[in-house]
Motif scaffolding. Structure first.
Motif, short mmCIF file in Angstrom:
data_model
loop_
_atom_site.label_atom_id
_atom_site.label_comp_id
_atom_site.label_asym_id
_atom_site.label_seq_id
_atom_site.Cartn_x
_atom_site.Cartn_y
_atom_site.Cartn_z
N SER A 161 5.36 124.90 48.08
CA SER A 161 5.17 123.84 49.65
C SER A 161 5.45 124.22 50.54
O SER A 161 6.79 125.02 50.30
CB SER A 161 6.35 122.49 48.42
N GLU A 196 13.25 118.29 49.28
CA GLU A 196 12.36 118.31 48.01
C GLU A 196 12.09 117.65 47.25
O GLU A 196 12.58 116.38 46.91
CB GLU A 196 12.83 119.68 47.40
N ASP A 254 6.51 117.96 45.03
CA ASP A 254 6.51 119.50 45.83
C ASP A 254 6.89 120.09 44.20
O ASP A 254 6.37 121.55 44.00
CB ASP A 254 7.78 119.50 46.45
#
Length: 401
Positions: A147, A189, A193
């Motif tokens: 990501s 996150e 992700d």
């Protein structure tokens, strides 16, 4: 050096390469950028000093063994691991020189596992071809996340797709064993992700994955951001959920866990790291590297300039040495061995420890596997706490407790 009290069959060489192009916000490793070092402690100076340290290490072990035959003498390395920092910054020629230094001093055992870490951005097909030609047979790549937003929070400089491409280039160069490192639990996150990262890991067709929960270390840029409220603090429940996501996805695709944070396809386990976890011996070379030989643990001075200067002065760059007792060995064996899927022999634990073990078995966190005690799938999430409980119970059985 004192007499060896624990028999060992594993010997490895670890080499620390202290250079990074930039410093990641979460990192507290012993690494330095070119700007921090200046021109007097660069790769050439480091490589010159490293070769001399390896020569001095073999002489030191040989002299200790000659003076006392119970001392472990120099042995061919069964495993080699080049870590950092960013080893790939010294290029394939530099890494070839490191391996030649080990081959010309300790020597390499037949079938030795020889690994280098690499940053995907400082690799290429030609880089991997040259490493294979020089004798490397395992690659470990720092992926962390697929990501772009997570990579920004981590201050990682590589592009999200580059680790997959690098892993494929390594496989094309003939590397059968390739690892990708993941970090999970980064502030901001999301589950998506993590799924995206796992998709990339599986696309890369590697045979080993290391997945570590983010630890916000004191003194890092990330710790300062968390303290100022610019990033949320990591969440233990999120860690547990993400770990289970990673474990389920990897196990559904041919991987199995063999240590709490490590998964491999059959035959892909990292033999070098296993040496650490089963109380093996290793010589750590380079600035800040730690060594474990017989009953001694020691570590080198950290700064590359001081490291090189001490070697130029004719002495090993060892900063501190600790003599390990039988109790120290046992404690470390429990701390590390209970993180392994195979666990540890039931007979090594004290009576009080067995009472704690039985309670954790009743809770479904430990189980008996043959003659061993091992963590269950549920117990992996709580392994550190379980280990602490067992060690505290063993303290109660010590004389005078």
């Amino acid at each position: 050096m004192g007499a060896m009290s624990v028999p060992r069959s594993v010997f490895g060489v670890y080499v620390h390469v202290p250079f990074c192009s930039t410093r990641c916000g979460y990192c507290d490793f012993n690494t330095y950028t070119a700007g921090e070092l200046g021109s007097t402690a660069g790769p050439d100076t480091y490589l010159d000093a490293l070769e001399v340290e390896l020569e001095m290490a073999v002489a030191r072990l040989a002299a200790a063994h000659e003076a006392d035959s119970d001392q472990p003498g120099p042995r061919p390395a069964e495993t080699v691991f080049i870590g950092g920092g960013t080893p790939s910054l010294i290029g394939a020629d530099g890494l070839s020189r490191v391996l030649s230094g080990i081959r010309n001093t300790f020597g390499l055992a037949p079938g030795a596992e020889i690994t280098t870490e690499s940053n995907p951005e400082s690799t290429s097909p030609e880089f991997f071809d040259a490493l294979r030609e020089s004798g490397y047979n395992r690659i470990s790549l720092g992926m962390q996340s697929a990501s772009s937003s997570v990579l920004r929070v981590l201050d990682r400089r590589h592009t999200p797709g580059r680790p997959v491409a690098a892993a494929k280039e390594a496989r094309a160069a003939g590397f059968d064993h390739v690892n990708l490192d993941m970090i999970y639990g980064t502030p901001t996150e999301t589950d998506e992700d993590v799924r995206k990262t796992l998709d990339a890991v599986l696309e890369a067709d590697v045979d080993h994955v290391s997945a570590y929960s983010l630890i916000v270390e004191d003194g890092t840029a990330m710790a300062r951001k968390v303290r100022r409220g610019e990033l949320p603090a990591p969440d233990e429940d999120v860690y547990a959920d993400r770990y289970e996501m990673i474990d389920q996805r990897l196990r559904a695709n041919g991987f199995d866990w063999y240590e709490v944070s490590n998964w491999a396809k059959p035959g892909g386990e990292c033999r070098h790291n296993m040496g650490y976890w089963v109380d093996g011996d290793w010589w750590g070379a380079g600035p800040g590297a730690h060594s474990h030989i017989g009953d001694h643990r020691f570590y080198n001075v950290k700064h590359p300039a001081r490291y090189s200067a001490q070697i130029a002065g004719g002495e090993l760059p060892i900063m501190d040495t600790e003599l390990l007792t039988a109790d120290d060995h046992h404690t470390e064996r429990v701390m590390l061995g209970l993180r392994l899927k195979q666990g540890l022999p039931a007979g090594i634990f004290s009576p009080s420890a067995h009472r704690v073990i039985d309670r954790h078995i009743d809770r479904g966190l430990l189980h008996r596997v043959g003659g061993n005690i091992a963590v269950t799938d549920a117990g992996r999430l709580l392994a550190d706490g379980i280990i602490a409980d067992i060690l505290l119970a063993e303290d109660d059985d010590l004389p005078g407790a």
